[in-house]
Motif scaffolding. Structure first.
Motif, PDB file in Angstrom:
ATOM      1  N   ASP A   1      40.276  10.263  29.570  1.00  0.00           N
ATOM      2  CA  ASP A   1      40.288  11.134  30.743  1.00  0.00           C
ATOM      3  C   ASP A   1      40.367  10.380  32.070  1.00  0.00           C
ATOM      4  N   ASP A   2      40.393   9.073  32.025  1.00  0.00           N
ATOM      5  CA  ASP A   2      40.474   8.299  33.264  1.00  0.00           C
ATOM      6  C   ASP A   2      41.793   8.557  33.993  1.00  0.00           C
ATOM      7  N   THR A   3      41.728   8.614  35.309  1.00  0.00           N
ATOM      8  CA  THR A   3      42.918   8.658  36.152  1.00  0.00           C
ATOM      9  C   THR A   3      42.890   7.429  37.055  1.00  0.00           C
ATOM     10  N   LEU A   4      43.989   7.212  37.770  1.00  0.00           N
ATOM     11  CA  LEU A   4      44.006   6.112  38.723  1.00  0.00           C
ATOM     12  C   LEU A   4      42.923   6.291  39.782  1.00  0.00           C
ATOM     13  N   ALA A   5      42.710   7.530  40.209  1.00  0.00           N
ATOM     14  CA  ALA A   5      41.678   7.779  41.203  1.00  0.00           C
ATOM     15  C   ALA A   5      40.289   7.486  40.649  1.00  0.00           C
ATOM     16  N   VAL A   6      40.060   7.809  39.401  1.00  0.00           N
ATOM     17  CA  VAL A   6      38.772   7.496  38.762  1.00  0.00           C
ATOM     18  C   VAL A   6      38.578   5.983  38.708  1.00  0.00           C
ATOM     19  N   ALA A   7      39.643   5.268  38.317  1.00  0.00           N
ATOM     20  CA  ALA A   7      39.549   3.807  38.222  1.00  0.00           C
ATOM     21  C   ALA A   7      39.251   3.186  39.581  1.00  0.00           C
ATOM     22  N   VAL A   8      39.920   3.674  40.625  1.00  0.00           N
ATOM     23  CA  VAL A   8      39.683   3.160  41.979  1.00  0.00           C
ATOM     24  C   VAL A   8      38.249   3.463  42.410  1.00  0.00           C
ATOM     25  N   GLY A   9      37.804   4.687  42.176  1.00  0.00           N
ATOM     26  CA  GLY A   9      36.454   5.064  42.558  1.00  0.00           C
ATOM     27  C   GLY A   9      35.399   4.226  41.867  1.00  0.00           C
ATOM     28  N   ARG A  10      35.631   3.919  40.617  1.00  0.00           N
ATOM     29  CA  ARG A  10      34.686   3.086  39.866  1.00  0.00           C
ATOM     30  C   ARG A  10      34.552   1.703  40.497  1.00  0.00           C
ATOM     31  N   LEU A  11      35.669   1.129  40.913  1.00  0.00           N
ATOM     32  CA  LEU A  11      35.648  -0.197  41.522  1.00  0.00           C
ATOM     33  C   LEU A  11      35.004  -0.162  42.912  1.00  0.00           C
ATOM     34  N   LEU A  12      35.295   0.887  43.684  1.00  0.00           N
ATOM     35  CA  LEU A  12      34.695   1.006  45.003  1.00  0.00           C
ATOM     36  C   LEU A  12      33.177   1.149  44.922  1.00  0.00           C
ATOM     37  N   LYS A  13      32.725   1.950  43.971  1.00  0.00           N
ATOM     38  CA  LYS A  13      31.273   2.126  43.806  1.00  0.00           C
ATOM     39  C   LYS A  13      30.616   0.822  43.380  1.00  0.00           C
ATOM     40  N   LYS A  14      31.290   0.096  42.516  1.00  0.00           N
ATOM     41  CA  LYS A  14      30.739  -1.182  42.059  1.00  0.00           C
ATOM     42  C   LYS A  14      30.579  -2.152  43.227  1.00  0.00           C
ATOM     43  N   LYS A  15      31.539  -2.119  44.160  1.00  0.00           N
ATOM     44  CA  LYS A  15      31.501  -3.029  45.310  1.00  0.00           C
ATOM     45  C   LYS A  15      30.734  -2.431  46.482  1.00  0.00           C
ATOM     46  N   GLN A  16      30.280  -1.164  46.322  1.00  0.00           N
ATOM     47  CA  GLN A  16      29.611  -0.460  47.406  1.00  0.00           C
ATOM     48  C   GLN A  16      30.482  -0.473  48.674  1.00  0.00           C
ATOM     49  N   ALA A  17      31.760  -0.171  48.447  1.00  0.00           N
ATOM     50  CA  ALA A  17      32.743  -0.212  49.519  1.00  0.00           C
ATOM     51  C   ALA A  17      33.280   1.188  49.819  1.00  0.00           C
ATOM     52  N   TRP A  18      33.848   1.335  51.031  1.00  0.00           N
ATOM     53  CA  TRP A  18      34.413   2.608  51.470  1.00  0.00           C
ATOM     54  C   TRP A  18      35.924   2.464  51.646  1.00  0.00           C
ATOM     55  N   VAL A  19      36.629   3.580  51.460  1.00  0.00           N
ATOM     56  CA  VAL A  19      38.066   3.593  51.636  1.00  0.00           C
ATOM     57  C   VAL A  19      38.466   4.735  52.550  1.00  0.00           C
ATOM     58  N   THR A  20      39.522   4.542  53.290  1.00  0.00           N
ATOM     59  CA  THR A  20      40.101   5.589  54.116  1.00  0.00           C
ATOM     60  C   THR A  20      41.610   5.574  53.929  1.00  0.00           C
ATOM     61  N   THR A  21      42.284   6.650  54.312  1.00  0.00           N
ATOM     62  CA  THR A  21      43.731   6.731  54.115  1.00  0.00           C
ATOM     63  C   THR A  21      44.411   7.241  55.377  1.00  0.00           C
ATOM     64  N   ALA A  22      45.671   6.818  55.539  1.00  0.00           N
ATOM     65  CA  ALA A  22      46.550   7.337  56.585  1.00  0.00           C
ATOM     66  C   ALA A  22      47.893   7.619  55.928  1.00  0.00           C
ATOM     67  N   GLU A  23      48.220   8.896  55.751  1.00  0.00           N
ATOM     68  CA  GLU A  23      49.422   9.270  54.999  1.00  0.00           C
ATOM     69  C   GLU A  23      50.404  10.016  55.890  1.00  0.00           C
ATOM     70  N   SER A  24      51.663   9.760  55.631  1.00  0.00           N
ATOM     71  CA  SER A  24      52.715  10.487  56.313  1.00  0.00           C
ATOM     72  C   SER A  24      53.485  11.324  55.303  1.00  0.00           C
ATOM     73  N   CYS A  25      54.446  10.727  54.593  1.00  0.00           N
ATOM     74  CA  CYS A  25      55.329  11.505  53.711  1.00  0.00           C
ATOM     75  C   CYS A  25      54.586  12.164  52.549  1.00  0.00           C
ATOM     76  N   THR A  26      53.449  11.629  52.115  1.00  0.00           N
ATOM     77  CA  THR A  26      52.710  12.196  50.978  1.00  0.00           C
ATOM     78  C   THR A  26      51.791  13.335  51.391  1.00  0.00           C
ATOM     79  N   GLY A  27      51.607  13.537  52.689  1.00  0.00           N
ATOM     80  CA  GLY A  27      50.893  14.717  53.166  1.00  0.00           C
ATOM     81  C   GLY A  27      49.469  14.870  52.670  1.00  0.00           C
ATOM     82  N   GLY A  28      48.803  13.777  52.349  1.00  0.00           N
ATOM     83  CA  GLY A  28      47.409  13.857  51.924  1.00  0.00           C
ATOM     84  C   GLY A  28      47.197  13.806  50.420  1.00  0.00           C
TER      85      GLY A  28
END
Length: 431
Positions: free
Chosen positions: A274-301
């Motif tokens: 059931d893992d997705t790319l977003a799940v994998a990214v979230g797991r790594l961010l939590k492990k590092k106690q790090a935050w992420v932000t996004t700035a999107e244009s063509c993908t609209g969020g």
């Protein structure tokens, strides 16, 4: 267990989906997909999946074909009250059984009409209560048409084969199968087998490359089937194992997964089941106690949506921005107007400034930016449709990558968002 079926065992199952709308492309056959997986997990072999239109002759041909290689046919659809719902009459003829009115089914359907505030049940619906004599009814708590299980009749050419009929709407078929049909089927599963499936997800490499790396694993192995599937989210490697008990099945899955991982570079694999790319990214961010932000244009969020679709993502996602216009890129992200004028919004330079600007403004540890031409219009020889730049800004550095996606607007946007998540995953792994 039903009398006379002590020695009858099901090893092979044929799936038959009926409905002209399936063959006309109006609806995907999600019923067959659901049933195939559930039956495989029960240790049964699905030998065929067939679709037939709402035509008696066509359904009869499909039944004959399905019965040739199976002990059981599971048929969905064709049990409604209208003239094009012909299956009950085909079953009567093919399996040499008389149809009999089931009064309990009539009563239950009538109550359902009243409780839903639709008034008395139309007389036309009573045809749905005509069930093969000798069957085990599945009374429908989720709709009107009952399903049923008909054991082998011993009559005619199909006398060796059982029949399970289920309604077509997935909202009725799925709960009926899970609560009524599957518990009954378990009494007849041959070989005392259990089954399980494990799916290993990869991203960033074409199916041909992944297939070459794992080529020797396609050699037949007792108790294991191994397949490769190209999906929208990457390339999947699917292991299906069967065995006498759960410990044997799990041991086979574990051993084969270990073999798969030994053939691939570790960073190619982002998850299992059931893992997705977003799940994998979230797991790594939590492990590092790090935050992420996004700035999107063509993908609209889309990247923001994928990240925040994961429960608990508030632990590592603080804010996200859709800066579609040039003015928004300047005002919200601090992109230089001079950079936009000189290089255009879809450029390496703008992707870098978007990532750096949103990271700086939000205070996040990591930032993702996307700018591109999703299509179908807006491309040129220099900047074709599908051209996309993805920027990544982290504590140590900023990087940008150029991509040209070769699909329609939906495909290009989805591929851009998933590629961005994968690039962020790889950056987090290296850190």
């Amino acid at each position: 267990m039903t009398d006379g079926l002590v020695d009858w065992r099901i090893r092979r199952v044929a799936l038959l989906s009926t409905g002209s709308e399936i063959l006309q492309g109006q609806y995907a056959d999600s019923n067959a997909r659901f049933l195939a997986e559930k039956l495989t997990l029960a240790g049964l072999e699905v030998v065929s999946i067939t679709a037939a239109p709402d035509n008696a002759a066509a359904v009869k041909r499909a039944i004959n074909f399905s019965a040739a290689g199976a002990e059981l046919i599971v048929c969905t659809g064709g049990l409604g009250p209208t003239d094009d719902d012909v299956n009950r009459w085909v079953f009567e003829n093919a399996f040499k059984v008389a149809l009999k009115r089931d009064e309990k089914a009539v009563e239950q359907m009538g109550r359902r009409f009243l409780t839903r505030g639709r008034g008395p049940m139309p007389e036309a619906n009573e045809v749905q209560a005509l069930l093969p004599e000798g069957c085990i009814p599945f009374y429908n708590k989720w709709g009107t048409a009952p399903g049923f299980f008909l054991p082998p009749t011993g009559k005619g050419e199909l006398g060796h084969c059982g029949l399970m009929a289920l309604p077509g709407p997935p909202t009725e078929m799925i709960p009926m199968f899970e609560t009524l049909a599957m518990p009954l089927l378990k009494n007849y599963v041959g070989g005392e087998r259990l089954g399980a499936i494990r799916t290993i997800h990869t991203f960033g490499h074409p199916e041909s490359h992944v297939g070459t790396l794992v080529a020797e694993l396609f050699t037949p192995t007792p108790g294991v089937e191994f397949t490769i599937l190209a999906k929208r989210h990457g390339v999947d490697l699917r292991i299906c194992a069967t065995g006498a008990d759960a410990s044997v099945v799990n041991a086979r899955l574990d051993a084969y997964e270990k073999r798969v991982r030994s053939k691939l570079h570790a960073e190619m694999i982002y998850g299992v089941d059931d893992d997705t790319l977003a799940v994998a990214v979230g797991r790594l961010l939590k492990k590092k106690q790090a935050w992420v932000t996004t700035a999107e244009s063509c993908t609209g969020g889309m990247v923001a949506q994928m990240l925040t679709d994961v429960a608990g993502s508030s632990a590592y996602v603080g804010e996200c921005h859709v800066t579609y216009s040039n003015s928004a890129k300047v005002r919200v992200l601090g992109v230089s107007q001079e950079t936009l004028d000189l290089h255009g919004a879809v450029s390496e330079q703008v992707a870098v400034e978007m990532a750096q600007g949103v990271r700086r403004g939000s205070g996040a540890d990591y930032a993702v930016s996307i700018t591109g031409i999703a299509g179908p219009d807006g491309g040129s020889d220099e900047k074709p449709v599908g051209l996309t730049y993805i920027g990544l800004a982290g504590p140590a550095d900023t990087s940008v990558s150029r991509h040209v996606f070769m699909g329609n607007r939906e495909h290009n946007r989805l591929q851009a968002a998933q590629t961005a998540l994968n690039l962020l995953r790889l950056m987090l792994l290296k850190r």
